[in-house]
Design an enzyme around this catalytic site. Structure first.
Site, PDB file in Angstrom:
ATOM      1  N   CYS A  26       0.792  -1.411   0.162  1.00 56.61           N
ATOM      2  CA  CYS A  26       0.189   0.046  -0.031  1.00 56.61           C
ATOM      3  C   CYS A  26       0.960   1.237   0.027  1.00 56.61           C
ATOM      4  O   CYS A  26       0.614   2.087  -0.889  1.00 56.61           O
ATOM      5  CB  CYS A  26      -0.845  -0.009   1.133  1.00 56.61           C
ATOM      6  SG  CYS A  26      -2.198  -1.304   1.271  1.00 56.61           S
TER       7      CYS A  26
HETATM    8  N1  NAD Z   1      -2.797  -6.243   2.147  1.00 54.36           N
HETATM    9  C1  NAD Z   1      -3.431  -5.378   2.807  1.00 54.36           C
HETATM   10  O1  NAD Z   1      -3.001  -5.320   3.726  1.00 54.36           O
HETATM   11  C2  NAD Z   1      -4.322  -4.048   2.180  1.00 54.36           C
HETATM   12  C3  NAD Z   1      -4.806  -3.475   2.801  1.00 54.36           C
HETATM   13  C4  NAD Z   1      -5.674  -2.391   2.325  1.00 54.36           C
HETATM   14  C5  NAD Z   1      -6.043  -2.316   1.027  1.00 54.36           C
HETATM   15  N2  NAD Z   1      -5.309  -3.136   0.256  1.00 54.36           N
HETATM   16  C6  NAD Z   1      -5.903  -3.462  -1.104  1.00 54.36           C
HETATM   17  O2  NAD Z   1      -6.718  -4.336  -1.523  1.00 54.36           O
HETATM   18  C7  NAD Z   1      -6.442  -5.052  -2.736  1.00 54.36           C
HETATM   19  C8  NAD Z   1      -6.209  -6.495  -2.610  1.00 54.36           C
HETATM   20  O3  NAD Z   1      -5.069  -6.626  -1.793  1.00 54.36           O
HETATM   21  P1  NAD Z   1      -4.565  -8.136  -1.373  1.00 54.36           P
HETATM   22  O4  NAD Z   1      -3.391  -7.619  -0.347  1.00 54.36           O
HETATM   23  O5  NAD Z   1      -5.570  -8.736  -0.603  1.00 54.36           O
HETATM   24  O6  NAD Z   1      -3.974  -8.583  -2.589  1.00 54.36           O
HETATM   25  P2  NAD Z   1      -3.399 -10.170  -2.586  1.00 54.36           P
HETATM   26  O7  NAD Z   1      -2.617 -10.262  -3.753  1.00 54.36           O
HETATM   27  O8  NAD Z   1      -3.319 -11.030  -1.457  1.00 54.36           O
HETATM   28  O9  NAD Z   1      -4.760 -11.027  -3.225  1.00 54.36           O
HETATM   29  C9  NAD Z   1      -5.448 -10.867  -4.505  1.00 54.36           C
HETATM   30  C10 NAD Z   1      -6.135 -11.947  -4.699  1.00 54.36           C
HETATM   31  O10 NAD Z   1      -6.998 -11.709  -6.083  1.00 54.36           O
HETATM   32  C11 NAD Z   1      -6.647 -12.869  -7.012  1.00 54.36           C
HETATM   33  N3  NAD Z   1      -6.839 -12.450  -8.490  1.00 54.36           N
HETATM   34  C12 NAD Z   1      -5.861 -11.822  -9.200  1.00 54.36           C
HETATM   35  N4  NAD Z   1      -6.689 -11.809 -10.326  1.00 54.36           N
HETATM   36  C13 NAD Z   1      -7.945 -12.040 -10.300  1.00 54.36           C
HETATM   37  C14 NAD Z   1      -9.113 -12.231 -11.125  1.00 54.36           C
HETATM   38  N5  NAD Z   1      -8.805 -11.699 -12.232  1.00 54.36           N
HETATM   39  N6  NAD Z   1      -9.982 -12.689 -10.608  1.00 54.36           N
HETATM   40  C15 NAD Z   1     -10.348 -13.040  -9.417  1.00 54.36           C
HETATM   41  N7  NAD Z   1      -9.227 -13.107  -8.394  1.00 54.36           N
HETATM   42  C16 NAD Z   1      -8.158 -12.462  -9.013  1.00 54.36           C
HETATM   43  C17 NAD Z   1      -5.378 -13.237  -6.688  1.00 54.36           C
HETATM   44  O11 NAD Z   1      -5.175 -14.720  -6.907  1.00 54.36           O
HETATM   45  C18 NAD Z   1      -5.083 -13.064  -5.168  1.00 54.36           C
HETATM   46  O12 NAD Z   1      -5.824 -14.425  -4.389  1.00 54.36           O
HETATM   47  C19 NAD Z   1      -5.338  -4.182  -3.508  1.00 54.36           C
HETATM   48  O13 NAD Z   1      -6.026  -3.058  -4.100  1.00 54.36           O
HETATM   49  C20 NAD Z   1      -4.704  -3.531  -2.098  1.00 54.36           C
HETATM   50  O14 NAD Z   1      -4.145  -2.293  -2.531  1.00 54.36           O
HETATM   51  C21 NAD Z   1      -4.417  -4.048   0.730  1.00 54.36           C
END
Ligand code: NAD
Length: 440
Positions: free
Chosen positions: A278
């Site tokens: 992030c």
């Molecule tokens: N990790 C954090 O602490 C956090 C905190 C706040 C916001 N975010 C935001 O949340 C969002 C997700 O982050 P995350 O950390 O969970 O990511 P991540 O990489 O852990 O998980 C994303 C998931 O999406 C899946 N994915 C990818 N392409 C896909 C598709 N076409 N269809 C379905 N699934 C698909 C992946 O396989 C994966 O399991 C991002 O925008 C991130 O900026 C993350």
């Protein structure tokens, strides 16, 4: 199937009575805890992901994220409240679809919305009247209206009448012992007033507090403001770090002292650089969008410049400290403690530790790492180290020319580290300054 005229009351009732099926798309650090939160609040949840290893793990009652207990997944499964699948046609069964897919930057440091677009392409054929779609991925203001809305409308669905669209940023903080998905207030903005009403109904049962804002753009910007605020303030501390060092002042002591002011000061701490999915990335989503309006986000750029220079500063301080004991970096045996981007998590995305390791290796040092969260150095997009975890002992520590504390996991034995490191480079202010201990 709900018709256009009764879509709103029917969906509201389903959400409020917990009869709605909640679809969560993207089962990563954000999506998995969200699935569990809804299941624990009594909803039925369908998780969708393209990664079969994740959907199979959920079906088997396993967790693939270190800080999420498998027991929670098992319980949700046993209660019959959680399913996971790679079959996107099942999206039609869901009353709500919550998107939690990645939003990285591309190689030109511009927003990469390809994951959102791919997800929408997979979901579009299965969208139907009476559903709400909520985007939770971090992104620039305008994404929901400019990217998602036209796609949904092209399917013949009428936003605010037969179909509801909201943006609600995820504020998950992995490893935070005080807050979790259910207890972190949820900001949410809808495309129309009816969408906002549906958004409140979607989140109010599962999350302790919903904070509605006037538009999807305001909700998108709120998330960016939060992360820009952190990036800029950490950048300020990172700018002061070398200055305080040169002046012989302990910056951590100063921050702690300033934090005793009961108003108007929030403590932020310097470090070896910014990491995680992030803080190093999200601010640049706004920088990119600002250009469309002929504006430059100078604070964001400056903080980025300072924060990304930190790994090189750590390497320079390490080289200086080795030089003081008559050793060049080239050929030195160095141990980096902590490769996760922050303490107590098993997440290495954008970790500054890896940047430090790269720079040290480029100078000819023999670099090893110790991190209880990573038995082996995992494959990364742009870094490769053929290394396994070095467990710590007095002998191991003493066998390295210098030990660099990059990520201060609670699991490390700090007394052992202080007692047996020949030279200790501390990027986290964990140790009081002393002979053989160098702040960096
Ligand atoms: N990790 C954090 O602490 C956090 C905190 C706040 C916001 N975010 C935001 O949340 C969002 C997700 O982050 P995350 O950390 O969970 O990511 P991540 O990489 O852990 O998980 C994303 C998931 O999406 C899946 N994915 C990818 N392409 C896909 C598709 N076409 N269809 C379905 N699934 C698909 C992946 O396989 C994966 O399991 C991002 O925008 C991130 O900026 C993350």
């Amino acid at each position: 199937m709900a018709t256009t005229s009764n879509a709103l009351p029917e969906l509201l009732e389903k959400l409020r009575e917990k009869q709605a099926l909640i679809g969560v798309v993207g089962l990563g650090y954000v999506g998995l805890p969200l699935c569990l939160t809804y299941a624990e609040q009594g909803y039925r949840v369908l998780g969708l992901d393209i990664d079969q290893a994740k959907t199979e793990a959920i079906e088997d009652g396993r967790s693939y994220i270190q800080h999420i207990e498998a027991g929670r997944v098992q319980q949700a499964r046993t209660a019959g409240r959680l399913e996971a699948s790679t079959d996107f046609s099942r999206a039609a069964e869901a009353d709500a679809l919550i998107l939690c897919v990645p939003t990285p930057l591309n190689q030109y440091r511009e927003p990469d919305l390809s994951f959102i677009r791919d997800t929408m392409t997979s979901l579009l054929p299965y969208l139907r009247p009476g559903q709400v779609l909520s985007l939770e991925s971090t992104t620039y203001p305008g994404t929901t209206e400019e990217e998602l809305r036209p796609l949904v409308e092209r399917r013949g669905l009428v936003i605010g009448e037969s179909f509801f669209l909201v943006y609600s940023p995820e504020r998950e903080d992995p490893g935070n012992a005080h807050f979790n998905t259910a207890t972190i207030p949820k900001v949410m903005g809808g495309s129309t007033a009816a969408c906002t009403e549906v958004g409140v109904a979607l989140y109010e049962q599962a999350i302790s507090e919903v904070v509605p804002v006037s538009s999807t753009q305001a909700a998108e910007m709120t998330k960016l403001l939060e992360n820009i605020h952190r990036a800029v303030n950490i950048g300020l501390m990172n700018e002061l770090k070398p200055l305080a060092d040169r002046m012989g002042i302990d910056l951590y002591e100063v921050i702690r002292a300033a934090a005793t002011k009961p108003f108007g000061f929030v403590p932020y701490y310097p470090g070896p650089g910014l990491g995680g999915h992030c803080i190093p990335i999200d601010p640049f989503y706004l920088t990119w969008k600002a250009r469309e309006f002929g504006m430059h986000t100078r604070f964001i750029e400056l903080a980025g410049e300072i924060n990304t220079a930190m790994p090189a500063y750590v390497v320079q301080k390490t080289a200086d400290a080795l030089n003081d004991v008559g050793k060049p970096l080239k050929g030195s045996r160095l141990l980096v403690l902590g490769v996760a981007y922050k303490k107590n998590v098993d997440d290495m995305r954008e970790s500054p530790s890896v940047e430090v390791m790269e720079l040290l290796r480029a100078k000819g040092a023999d670099v090893q790492y110790s991190d209880p969260f990573f038995a082996a150095f995992p494959p990364m997009r742009s870094h490769a180290f053929d290394l396994t975890n070095t467990p710590l002992s007095a002998e191991v520590l003493a066998s390295f020319d210098a030990v660099i504390l990059a990520t201060d996991h609670d699991a490390f034995d700090y007394d052992l580290i202080a007692a047996h490191s020949r030279l200790l480079i501390d990027t986290r202010g964990r140790f009081a300054p002393a002979a053989r201990i160098v702040r960096a």
